[in-house]
Design a protein around this motif. Structure first.
Motif, PDB file in Angstrom:
ATOM      1  N   SER A  50       7.421  10.485  -4.777  1.00 22.68           N
ATOM      2  CA  SER A  50       8.529  11.588  -4.667  1.00 22.68           C
ATOM      3  C   SER A  50       9.724  11.072  -4.325  1.00 22.68           C
ATOM      4  N   GLY A  51      10.673  11.077  -4.974  1.00 18.39           N
ATOM      5  CA  GLY A  51      12.003  10.765  -4.531  1.00 18.39           C
ATOM      6  C   GLY A  51      12.505   9.283  -5.173  1.00 18.39           C
ATOM      7  N   ALA A  52      11.521   8.824  -5.880  1.00 18.06           N
ATOM      8  CA  ALA A  52      11.813   7.378  -6.393  1.00 18.06           C
ATOM      9  C   ALA A  52      12.531   7.541  -7.867  1.00 18.06           C
ATOM     10  N   TYR A  53      12.328   8.922  -8.424  1.00 20.93           N
ATOM     11  CA  TYR A  53      12.622   8.961  -9.618  1.00 20.93           C
ATOM     12  C   TYR A  53      13.984   9.699 -10.050  1.00 20.93           C
ATOM     13  N   GLY A  54      14.409  10.349  -8.989  1.00 17.03           N
ATOM     14  CA  GLY A  54      15.476  11.405  -9.053  1.00 17.03           C
ATOM     15  C   GLY A  54      16.619  10.906  -9.716  1.00 17.03           C
ATOM     16  N   VAL A  55      17.177   9.763  -9.489  1.00 15.79           N
ATOM     17  CA  VAL A  55      18.519   9.212  -9.832  1.00 15.79           C
ATOM     18  C   VAL A  55      18.226   8.713 -11.368  1.00 15.79           C
ATOM     19  N   ALA A  56      17.416   8.128 -11.650  1.00 16.58           N
ATOM     20  CA  ALA A  56      17.000   7.683 -13.074  1.00 16.58           C
ATOM     21  C   ALA A  56      16.832   8.643 -14.224  1.00 16.58           C
ATOM     22  N   VAL A  57      15.914   9.886 -13.558  1.00 14.97           N
ATOM     23  CA  VAL A  57      15.799  11.042 -14.362  1.00 14.97           C
ATOM     24  C   VAL A  57      16.967  11.911 -14.522  1.00 14.97           C
ATOM     25  N   ALA A  58      17.682  12.081 -13.494  1.00  9.63           N
ATOM     26  CA  ALA A  58      19.064  12.832 -13.508  1.00  9.63           C
ATOM     27  C   ALA A  58      19.803  12.085 -14.606  1.00  9.63           C
ATOM     28  N   GLU A  59      20.037  10.676 -14.418  1.00  8.66           N
ATOM     29  CA  GLU A  59      20.922  10.180 -15.522  1.00  8.66           C
ATOM     30  C   GLU A  59      20.475  10.320 -16.853  1.00  8.66           C
ATOM     31  N   TYR A  60      19.208  10.381 -17.006  1.00  2.00           N
ATOM     32  CA  TYR A  60      18.600  10.423 -18.404  1.00  2.00           C
ATOM     33  C   TYR A  60      19.045  11.993 -18.931  1.00  2.00           C
ATOM     34  N   LEU A  61      18.748  13.116 -17.997  1.00  6.81           N
ATOM     35  CA  LEU A  61      19.130  14.420 -18.262  1.00  6.81           C
ATOM     36  C   LEU A  61      20.520  14.793 -18.631  1.00  6.81           C
ATOM     37  N   GLY A 109      15.997  17.595  -9.605  1.00  5.81           N
ATOM     38  CA  GLY A 109      16.860  19.002  -9.880  1.00  5.81           C
ATOM     39  C   GLY A 109      18.057  18.598  -9.050  1.00  5.81           C
ATOM     40  N   LYS A 110      17.761  18.213  -7.698  1.00  9.23           N
ATOM     41  CA  LYS A 110      18.999  17.871  -6.731  1.00  9.23           C
ATOM     42  C   LYS A 110      19.892  16.613  -7.281  1.00  9.23           C
ATOM     43  N   GLU A 111      19.515  15.669  -7.976  1.00  8.19           N
ATOM     44  CA  GLU A 111      20.215  14.636  -8.502  1.00  8.19           C
ATOM     45  C   GLU A 111      20.964  14.963  -9.552  1.00  8.19           C
ATOM     46  N   PHE A 112      20.173  15.631 -10.316  1.00  9.21           N
ATOM     47  CA  PHE A 112      20.846  16.202 -11.572  1.00  9.21           C
ATOM     48  C   PHE A 112      22.062  17.354 -11.453  1.00  9.21           C
ATOM     49  N   ALA A 113      21.671  18.213 -10.403  1.00 10.01           N
ATOM     50  CA  ALA A 113      22.788  19.142 -10.181  1.00 10.01           C
ATOM     51  C   ALA A 113      24.077  18.425  -9.524  1.00 10.01           C
ATOM     52  N   ILE A 114      23.835  17.449  -8.825  1.00 11.35           N
ATOM     53  CA  ILE A 114      24.964  16.471  -8.344  1.00 11.35           C
ATOM     54  C   ILE A 114      25.756  16.033  -9.184  1.00 11.35           C
ATOM     55  N   ARG A 115      25.018  15.454 -10.242  1.00  9.38           N
ATOM     56  CA  ARG A 115      25.865  14.702 -11.478  1.00  9.38           C
ATOM     57  C   ARG A 115      26.448  15.653 -12.311  1.00  9.38           C
ATOM     58  N   ILE A 132      -4.422   6.253  -1.101  1.00  8.92           N
ATOM     59  CA  ILE A 132      -3.856   6.332  -2.341  1.00  8.92           C
ATOM     60  C   ILE A 132      -2.531   6.482  -2.606  1.00  8.92           C
ATOM     61  N   GLN A 133      -1.951   5.384  -3.234  1.00 12.94           N
ATOM     62  CA  GLN A 133      -0.690   5.533  -3.349  1.00 12.94           C
ATOM     63  C   GLN A 133      -0.462   5.847  -4.714  1.00 12.94           C
ATOM     64  N   LEU A 134       0.206   7.101  -5.139  1.00 16.11           N
ATOM     65  CA  LEU A 134       0.274   7.195  -6.749  1.00 16.11           C
ATOM     66  C   LEU A 134       1.452   6.705  -7.231  1.00 16.11           C
ATOM     67  N   VAL A 135       1.687   6.420  -8.302  1.00 15.25           N
ATOM     68  CA  VAL A 135       2.770   5.980  -9.017  1.00 15.25           C
ATOM     69  C   VAL A 135       3.507   6.878  -9.684  1.00 15.25           C
ATOM     70  N   SER A 136       3.236   8.340  -9.446  1.00 12.98           N
ATOM     71  CA  SER A 136       3.797   9.163  -9.779  1.00 12.98           C
ATOM     72  C   SER A 136       4.358  10.233  -8.778  1.00 12.98           C
ATOM     73  N   ALA A 137       5.666  10.917  -9.270  1.00  9.83           N
ATOM     74  CA  ALA A 137       6.183  11.785  -8.162  1.00  9.83           C
ATOM     75  C   ALA A 137       5.232  12.932  -7.870  1.00  9.83           C
ATOM     76  N   GLY A 138       4.626  13.481  -8.775  1.00 11.50           N
ATOM     77  CA  GLY A 138       3.760  14.632  -8.616  1.00 11.50           C
ATOM     78  C   GLY A 138       2.210  14.058  -8.106  1.00 11.50           C
TER      79      GLY A 138
END
Length: 162
Positions: free
Chosen positions: A89-100, A149-155, A64-70
């Motif tokens: 997991s790891g695929a959405y970090g940059v995009a979500v961090a930019e949104y945040l 969280g890591k990508e957001f903290a970096i930005r 099973i390849q989920l299309v979600s991180a969780g």
């Protein structure tokens, strides 16, 4: 012949490109709300997120390849023991961090309130906003240090927060 169910939607061009990858595999494309328990009975692989309780009755499911991180809802005996579970997991970090970051700045300047006022054709002073040197010198608490969280903290740190 292996059977792979892929949650779509995909246009015909994308479907053809995927089918061309392996002539010994039958690729089945369905939208999430069109997938039934019966569709899962004779597949070996699934790309997408379906009702987790359905997966217990899929004896042929190998991957099973989920299309979600969780993936928590698919753990703890939900999927057959022999089935491999992977996620995004790891695929959405940059995009979500930019949104945040965008939304953090919008909140600091009360942009949502001003946008509501603009839609209503009103001009209201929404009060004091956080200073123009935002977020320099501001303490920013990040709960969770997964990929997002890591990508957001970096930005946030690069903008002067700490």
């Amino acid at each position: 012949m292996k059977r792979v169910l892929i949650e779509g939607p995909f246009d015909e061009k994308i479907q053809a490109e995927i089918k061309a990858l392996d002539s010994n595999t039958e690729f089945i494309f369905k939208k999430r709300d069109e997938i039934s328990l019966e569709d899962l009975q004779n597949i070996q692989a699934l790309v997408g997120n379906v009702n987790p309780s359905w997966l217990q009755s899929c004896p042929n499911l190998e991957w099973i390849q989920l299309v979600s991180a969780g993936a928590n809802q698919y753990m703890d005996g939900i999927i057959p023991e022999h089935t491999i579970l992977t996620c995004m997991s790891g695929a959405y970090g940059v995009a979500v961090a930019e949104y945040l970051i965008t939304y953090m700045l919008m909140i600091m300047k009360k942009i949502p309130s001003y946008m509501d006022n603009q839609r209503e054709g009103l001009w209201h002073n929404e009060g004091t906003v956080i200073s123009s040197d935002l977020p320099i010198g501001k303490r920013i608490l990040v709960l969770g240090t997964g990929n997002i969280g890591k990508e957001f903290a970096i930005r946030a740190k690069s903008l002067g927060g700490y």
